[in-house]
Design a protein around this motif. Structure first.
Motif, PDB file in Angstrom:
ATOM      1  N   GLU A 272       2.185   3.409   2.855  1.00 52.58           N
ATOM      2  CA  GLU A 272       2.560   2.065   2.418  1.00 52.58           C
ATOM      3  C   GLU A 272       3.026   2.159   0.965  1.00 52.58           C
ATOM      4  O   GLU A 272       2.313   2.698   0.118  1.00 52.58           O
ATOM      5  CB  GLU A 272       1.364   1.120   2.537  1.00 52.58           C
ATOM      6  N   LYS A 273       4.208   1.637   0.681  1.00 52.96           N
ATOM      7  CA  LYS A 273       4.781   1.792  -0.653  1.00 52.96           C
ATOM      8  C   LYS A 273       4.882   0.482  -1.419  1.00 52.96           C
ATOM      9  O   LYS A 273       5.367   0.465  -2.551  1.00 52.96           O
ATOM     10  CB  LYS A 273       6.174   2.428  -0.547  1.00 52.96           C
ATOM     11  N   THR A 274       4.454  -0.616  -0.818  1.00 50.78           N
ATOM     12  CA  THR A 274       4.553  -1.910  -1.492  1.00 50.78           C
ATOM     13  C   THR A 274       3.196  -2.595  -1.499  1.00 50.78           C
ATOM     14  O   THR A 274       2.286  -2.223  -0.747  1.00 50.78           O
ATOM     15  CB  THR A 274       5.575  -2.817  -0.791  1.00 50.78           C
ATOM     16  N   GLY A 275       3.083  -3.607  -2.345  1.00 54.54           N
ATOM     17  CA  GLY A 275       1.838  -4.370  -2.415  1.00 54.54           C
ATOM     18  C   GLY A 275       0.895  -3.843  -3.469  1.00 54.54           C
ATOM     19  O   GLY A 275       1.274  -3.068  -4.350  1.00 54.54           O
ATOM     20  N   GLY A 276      -0.347  -4.268  -3.377  1.00 51.40           N
ATOM     21  CA  GLY A 276      -1.346  -3.923  -4.373  1.00 51.40           C
ATOM     22  C   GLY A 276      -1.920  -2.531  -4.198  1.00 51.40           C
ATOM     23  O   GLY A 276      -1.566  -1.801  -3.266  1.00 51.40           O
ATOM     24  N   MET A 277      -2.787  -2.161  -5.129  1.00 46.33           N
ATOM     25  CA  MET A 277      -3.407  -0.841  -5.140  1.00 46.33           C
ATOM     26  C   MET A 277      -4.916  -0.970  -5.094  1.00 46.33           C
ATOM     27  O   MET A 277      -5.481  -2.004  -5.455  1.00 46.33           O
ATOM     28  CB  MET A 277      -3.021  -0.078  -6.403  1.00 46.33           C
ATOM     29  N   GLN A 278      -5.558   0.089  -4.657  1.00 46.94           N
ATOM     30  CA  GLN A 278      -7.014   0.169  -4.748  1.00 46.94           C
ATOM     31  C   GLN A 278      -7.421   1.554  -5.213  1.00 46.94           C
ATOM     32  O   GLN A 278      -6.713   2.529  -4.985  1.00 46.94           O
ATOM     33  CB  GLN A 278      -7.676  -0.146  -3.403  1.00 46.94           C
TER      34      GLN A 278
END
Length: 265
Positions: free
Chosen positions: A227-233
């Motif tokens: 997954e290359k988009t959105g938030g991080m954890q």
């Protein structure tokens, strides 16, 4: 001695999460040594020389691997040249690289061992007997952390009990979901079934949720991508070790979800 261990770095968002949050973690917890699993750092499969250099430059002291260690062929060109890069020690004899490393920490040192499980994993030598052989050669080393890269919680728990009192910590990687079973075993070994992953907050184990859903819904072969988009954890664990004998004194889970405050388990 305080050890910060960061869960499996997955793809570009995982690497961005390290760039964004590693200094924040270090300011918050002030670790003496930082260890990160990097076997998924290059597009979810393997690691490259450039990524290794980048992680070390950013302040990671040791990078562990796992079943995806060999997915990028270029690793054969540099794994023997980088002592801070550790692959599972129970790969067959003659495999490139090393299964453990010793990191100087002031007047002391931390030994990091990488082992891989056998249940639902590629065929490798017995991790339990490999651990015995390594520890026989490491007599005198008291501060030892094991990254046990394995699929099942049963095999991970068994390893924790098997090494209790002989190593400082047994921390599981590979399944990418942080577990809530941290404890210090009777012999003084810190244990956690899985530290979790560092990567996409909105993916499935760091991979594209749309592709994962397609695979489950159709049961057809689907090549998964990160997954290359959105938030991080970021998922990690902090372990405090007694400086005199290497026994664990405290273990706590750490999680950063996107831009939220540090979540300390």
């Amino acid at each position: 001695m305080r050890v910060l261990m960061i869960g499996d770095i997955v793809g570009s968002l995982g690497r961005t999460a390290i760039q964004t949050h590693l200094n924040r973690l270090k300011r918050a917890y002030k670790p003496d040594v930082t260890v990160a699993n990097g076997e998924n750092a290059a597009g979810g499969r393997g690691i490259t020389r450039e990524i290794v250099r980048s992680l070390l430059k950013q302040g990671v002291d040791c990078i562990t691997l796992g079943n995806h260690a060999w997915d990028r062929r270029e690793i054969f060109d540099f794994i023997d040249e980088e002592p801070r890069l550790v692959r599972p020690a129970n790969y067959p004899e003659g495999t490139p690289g090393q299964g453990y490393t010793v990191i100087p920490v002031g007047k002391e040192s931390l030994t990091v061992i990488n082992l891989m499980g056998r249940t639902f994993m590629p065929p490798v030598e017995c991790p339990f007997r490999t651990a015995d052989a390594l520890l026989a050669n490491l007599s005198g080393k008291t501060h030892i952390v094991v990254d046990f890269h394995a699929e099942t919680t049963s095999e991970k728990q068994a390893m924790g009990w098997y090494l209790d009192g002989r190593v400082s910590a047994v921390i599981g990687t590979h399944t990418h979901v942080q577990t809530a079973d941290e404890r210090i075993l009777p012999g003084g070994t810190a244990y956690l079934s899985d530290v979790g992953m560092t990567g996409a907050y909105d993916g499935v184990l760091g991979m594209s949720r749309d592709l994962v859903l397609k695979k489950f819904l159709t049961q057809l072969p689907v090549r998964l991508e990160v997954e290359k988009t959105g938030g991080m954890q970021v998922n990690a664990v902090v372990i405090d070790l007694d400086r005199t004998n290497g026994k664990a004194r405290k273990i706590r889970r750490v999680r950063i979800d996107d831009d939220q405050p540090l979540l300390d388990g």
